[in-house]
Design an enzyme around this catalytic site. Sequence first.
Site, mmCIF file in Angstrom:
data_model
loop_
_atom_site.group_PDB
_atom_site.id
_atom_site.type_symbol
_atom_site.label_atom_id
_atom_site.label_comp_id
_atom_site.label_asym_id
_atom_site.label_seq_id
_atom_site.Cartn_x
_atom_site.Cartn_y
_atom_site.Cartn_z
ATOM 1 N N GLU A 142 0.883 -1.164 0.000
ATOM 2 C CA GLU A 142 0.000 0.000 0.000
ATOM 3 C C GLU A 142 0.920 1.212 0.000
ATOM 4 O O GLU A 142 1.522 1.533 1.030
ATOM 5 C CB GLU A 142 -0.892 -0.029 1.241
ATOM 6 C CG GLU A 142 -1.822 -1.227 1.308
ATOM 7 C CD GLU A 142 -2.865 -1.193 0.202
ATOM 8 O OE1 GLU A 142 -3.328 -2.270 -0.204
ATOM 9 O OE2 GLU A 142 -3.198 -0.086 -0.251
ATOM 10 N N CYS B 31 -2.464 9.173 2.608
ATOM 11 C CA CYS B 31 -2.198 8.596 1.277
ATOM 12 C C CYS B 31 -3.359 8.838 0.335
ATOM 13 O O CYS B 31 -3.187 8.863 -0.882
ATOM 14 C CB CYS B 31 -1.941 7.108 1.416
ATOM 15 S SG CYS B 31 -3.363 6.249 2.087
#
Length: 471
Positions: free
Chosen positions: A244, A278
Site C-alpha cells: 500500500e 495517502c
Amino acid sequence: MGTTLINGQWSDPGGHRDVRNPADGSVVGWVGYGGRAEATAAADAAAAAFPAWADTPARARADILSRAADLIRDRAEQIGPLLAKEAGKRLPEGIGELKFSAEYFQWFAEEARRPAGSVHPNEAGDRRHLSIRRPAGVVASLTPWNFPCSIQARKLAPALAAGCTVVARVSDKAPLAATEMIRCLQDAGLPPGVLNLVHGPAAEVTDAYLAHPAVRVVSFTGSTEVGRSIMAKASERVVRPLLELGGNAPFIVFEDADLDAAVEGAMLAKFRNTGQSCIGANRFLVHADVQQEFAGKLAAAVNAMSLGDGTADPVPDLGPCIDEARVRAVRSLVDEALAAGAKKITKDFALPGAAFAEPAILVDVPAHAGLAREEVFGPAAGIFSFRTEAEALALANSTEMGLAAYFYTRDQSRVWRIAEHLDNGIVGINNALPSVAFAPMGGTKQSGLGREGAAAGLEEFEEVRYLALGV
Ligand SMILES: NC(=O)c1ccc[n+]([C@@H]2O[C@H](COP(=O)([O-])OP(=O)(O)OC[C@H]3O[C@@H](n4cnc5c(N)ncnc54)[C@H](O)[C@@H]3O)[C@@H](O)[C@H]2O)c1
Ligand SMILES: O=C[C@H](O)CS(=O)(=O)O
C-alpha cells in the site's frame, strides 16, 4: 510494561528511543529499541506458534479478535491522546483512529467464521475436486507513521483471522499508540508467539524478518520508494508482497456539482491529518465554468482555519506535520510553484511552531511544477481547470500513482463514465472519506499491489489448496 513483544513476553531490549510531540518537541514516551537479534527471535516465535494457531478453530480466533476490538474501543480515550501527541494529530482524529482500528478487528472476527473453500464441478468419475483455504504462514507487518494504528489494524486483523502469525514493526516516528493497540490484542488472549512486535532500525529489522524462512507474506504500507525496495528484498525468497504505497489523488469538480458539498469534501480530503494521508486530495481539477466560485469558497474556508497543538482545547482545525522535514518538503513544493508563476489565494498564517506547515491553495500552477505532479503529503494544493470530461480524465490519470480519486457531480450517467475510466483503486463520488473496513482498498500503478479490507483482505493471507479426492 515493556514495548517489545516476543513470544508473549513484553520487554525493552537494547536502548531507549524517545518519541517526541511535533507540536512542541516535548518527550511523549519511549520504546525499547532492538535490532536483528530481536527480529529473528520474534520470527522464530511466530514460526513456532504458527501450526497451533493455524489449527485453532475459527470461532476461537474470532472470539479473541472480538475481545481485542472491545478492548481497543474501551481504551480509545486513553490511547487516543498518546496517538495525538506522538503523531501531531487533532485529538478527535486520534481517538477516532483507535475506534476505526477496532472496526477492523470486529469485521475480521466475523469474517473468520465465513465459509472458506469451493467444491468444483466433477468431470472425472473417479475423483471429487475441491479447494480449501489455509493460512499462508508468518506475516511481516510493516507500517508508516501517519495512521499508525488503523494501518496496522488492517493488516493484523485479517492475518490473524486467517490463522497466520505475525511479526510487526511500526514507524519510529509514532510507535507508542500502535504498541498499546497491540497490547490490547495480547490482553485479549492471543497465545504466545502469535503476534510479535520489535522496534528497531527499519532496514535491519525488516531485512531480518524477510530473511526468515517462515515468513511467507510481507504487508507493507509506506512510500513507493521503500515499497519497491521491500518488494525486491521479498523477491529473494519469493515472499508474497502486499504493498500500500504512495498516492496523488485528483479531486474533480464538475460544472454541475453541488459546490458547497464539494468545498466541504475538499476541506476534509485535503486537510484531514494535516494533509498527511495517502488518500488525501493532492490536486483540485475544477471545471472552468465554476473554478472561480469554487476557488473563492475553498480559500475562504481555509482562511478560517485555526492552527495549534491537536490536544489543545478548543481543538484546532489543523495540527503540526510529523516533523520539520515534512514542513520543508511541503514548503519547497509551494515555493517552487510560486517561483514558476503560481499565485497563492489563501492568507499568510502565523505558524505556532517549526513543525507547522502553512495551509495553502494555489492557482495558475504550471503543469511541470512539483505541486502538480508529486505527492504533497501536507496542507497545500493547486487548483487546475478543465473543460471536458476527457480533459479531466487525462489530467486525473496523468501521474504514476493510482490510489484514491474523488469527483463531484449530480449527473448519474457521468458517475459511471468517470468512475469506470479513472485509473485508481479507490474512488470517492460526492464523498470525501471512503475508508471502511468492509470494502477492498488499495492502489493501481505505483500505488501498490493487493487490497486491504473486505473478504479480499482476508484472502491476501491465505493459500488455496486444491484437493483431488479419489473415490
Ligand atoms: N497506500 C496506503 O494505504 C498508505 C497509507 C499510509 C501512507 N502511505 C504512504 O507512506 C508514505 C508516508 O509514510 P512514511 O514516511 O512512514 O513512509 P516510509 O516509506 O518512509 O516508511 C514506511 C515504513 O517503512 C520503514 N522504512 C523506511 N525505510 C525503510 C527501508 N529502507 N527498509 C525497510 N523499512 C523502511 C519506516 O520506518 C516506516 O515504518 C507516503 O508516501 C504515503 O502515501 C500509503
Ligand atoms: O494514509 C492513508 C490511510 O490509509 C488513509 S485512511 O486511514 O485509509 O483513511
